[in-house]
Design a protein around this motif. Structure first.
Motif, PDB file in Angstrom:
ATOM      1  N   GLN A 117       9.941 -14.751   7.552  1.00  0.00           N
ATOM      2  CA  GLN A 117      10.136 -13.312   7.825  1.00  0.00           C
ATOM      3  C   GLN A 117       9.539 -12.415   6.750  1.00  0.00           C
ATOM      4  N   ILE A 118       9.076 -13.036   5.661  1.00  0.00           N
ATOM      5  CA  ILE A 118       8.660 -12.235   4.502  1.00  0.00           C
ATOM      6  C   ILE A 118       7.502 -11.289   4.830  1.00  0.00           C
ATOM      7  N   GLN A 145       0.820  -1.212   0.000  1.00  0.00           N
ATOM      8  CA  GLN A 145       0.000   0.000   0.000  1.00  0.00           C
ATOM      9  C   GLN A 145       0.854   1.264   0.000  1.00  0.00           C
ATOM     10  N   CYS A 146       2.144   1.109   0.330  1.00  0.00           N
ATOM     11  CA  CYS A 146       2.992   2.299   0.380  1.00  0.00           C
ATOM     12  C   CYS A 146       3.218   2.802  -1.044  1.00  0.00           C
ATOM     13  N   THR A 148       6.140   2.384   5.831  1.00  0.00           N
ATOM     14  CA  THR A 148       6.973   3.545   5.524  1.00  0.00           C
ATOM     15  C   THR A 148       6.113   4.670   4.948  1.00  0.00           C
ATOM     16  N   THR A 149       6.295   5.843   5.457  1.00  0.00           N
ATOM     17  CA  THR A 149       5.617   6.988   4.849  1.00  0.00           C
ATOM     18  C   THR A 149       6.380   7.344   3.584  1.00  0.00           C
ATOM     19  N   SER A 150       5.671   7.362   2.474  1.00  0.00           N
ATOM     20  CA  SER A 150       6.424   7.537   1.241  1.00  0.00           C
ATOM     21  C   SER A 150       5.669   8.379   0.225  1.00  0.00           C
ATOM     22  N   ASN A 174       5.459  -5.890   5.682  1.00  0.00           N
ATOM     23  CA  ASN A 174       4.710  -4.976   6.554  1.00  0.00           C
ATOM     24  C   ASN A 174       5.545  -3.766   6.927  1.00  0.00           C
ATOM     25  N   ASN A 175       6.826  -4.012   7.164  1.00  0.00           N
ATOM     26  CA  ASN A 175       7.745  -2.922   7.469  1.00  0.00           C
ATOM     27  C   ASN A 175       7.819  -1.918   6.343  1.00  0.00           C
TER      28      ASN A 175
END
Ligand SMILES: [Zn+2]
Length: 303
Positions: free
Chosen positions: A167-168, A56-57, A178-180, A173-174
């Protein structure tokens, strides 16, 4: 709205050719192995694409780039431009058990395989050089993604950019949190990389082949088996029972013929030889109705 992904992935001509050859001849063991590797790698990459598509970022996703820097070609399985920074991913669809030892990767019990960390660091330095040539000086982040949930890595180093199957989700999600923003500069870079993508590389691992040695017939649309028969106007697979209207099957077979023999003209005779199980009249009608007819009388061919 920008397309997601910004650049799509399609199977390489090498993979398509190997797939067709695998249907129509007995491949040598090493060629079969190469084909299965390509196929598995591609499936892993597509799996990763399905995950990044959901991001979504605001970012630009470029799937499968083949680039050149310093007279050396390099492949980026997946690239995400996020906040002015390219993230590059080497995707591995390994399954089963592997272990890491002294900077080397082994498949258990003791088969050493190419270390993807070396691959990605080579790609990173070539990309850096390419970007410098284009006038960019950007930090690059690179990761190796092990996409297959049946993969285990013993003695995995904690200080390397490796993302394991478990870990994917967290990793994505990380990224997602992020605000981008997508800037003009990001877009310009994405366009440049896309335009530099090499679309028709030389594939030196495709084995030589000839028309005469290949199995003739119509391959099943669903399971690729060449064991099909014509029942009235339908091609029926003896392996999976799949059915297809004869004309569609002929069109598909013509496309396959064209991939394998791009220099040969498509004629009624050659396609009839190629498909075997349909009548010459069926071939002629299908070609006339679906392709452009060129020439006259006995010199007619189709494009
Ligand atoms: Zn079938």
């Amino acid at each position: 709205m920008l397309p997601v992904p910004f650049k799509e992935r399609t199977p390489s001509k090498e993979l398509i050719t190997m797939e067709l050859l695998n249907q129509r001849k007995q491949l040598a063991t090493k060629d079969k192995h190469h084909y299965l590797n390509l196929k598995k790698g591609y499936e892993g990459e597509v799996k990763f694409d399905k995950l990044t598509e959901k991001l979504q970022c605001k970012c630009l996703i470029l799937n499968d780039l083949l680039l050149e820097a310093n007279n050396t070609t390099f492949q980026l399985d997946s690239t995400i431009i996020l906040n002015g920074k390219p993230f590059i991913y080497e995707i591995k669809n390994f399954d089963e058990d592997y272990y890491y030892n002294s900077d080397k990767l082994y498949k258990k019990p003791n088969l050493e395989v190419l270390n993807p960390l070396h691959q990605i660091s080579r790609s990173e330095s070539l990309l850096r050089r390419l970007l410098n040539n284009l006038g960019y000086n950007l930090p690059i982040e690179s990761f190796v993604i092990f996409i297959n949930s049946n993969f285990t890595l013993y003695q995995a180093p904690m200080d390397k950019p490796i993302i394991l199957p478990t870990q994917i989700n967290r990793f994505l999600n990380n990224l997602n949190s992020t605000t981008s923003q997508i800037t003009e500069r990001d877009l310009k870079l994405a366009h440049q990389l896309k335009s530099l993508h090499i679309t028709d590389p030389k594939y030196d691992k495709i084995p030589p082949y000839h028309f005469d040695e290949l199995y003739k017939g119509i391959a099943c649309k669903y399971c690729q088996s060449i064991s099909t028969e014509l029942i009235r106007r339908t091609i029926v697979c003896q392996n999976c029972g799949g059915k297809e209207l004869y004309s569609n099957a002929i069109i598909r077979s013509v496309r396959e013929f064209q991939v394998l023999f791009p220099d040969r003209k498509v004629t009624t005779n050659i396609i009839h030889d190629w498909c075997q199980i349909v009548s010459k009249k069926m071939v002629r009608t299908t070609l006339v109705n679906n392709f452009k007819m060129i020439g006259e009388n006995k010199w007619i061919y189709f494009e």
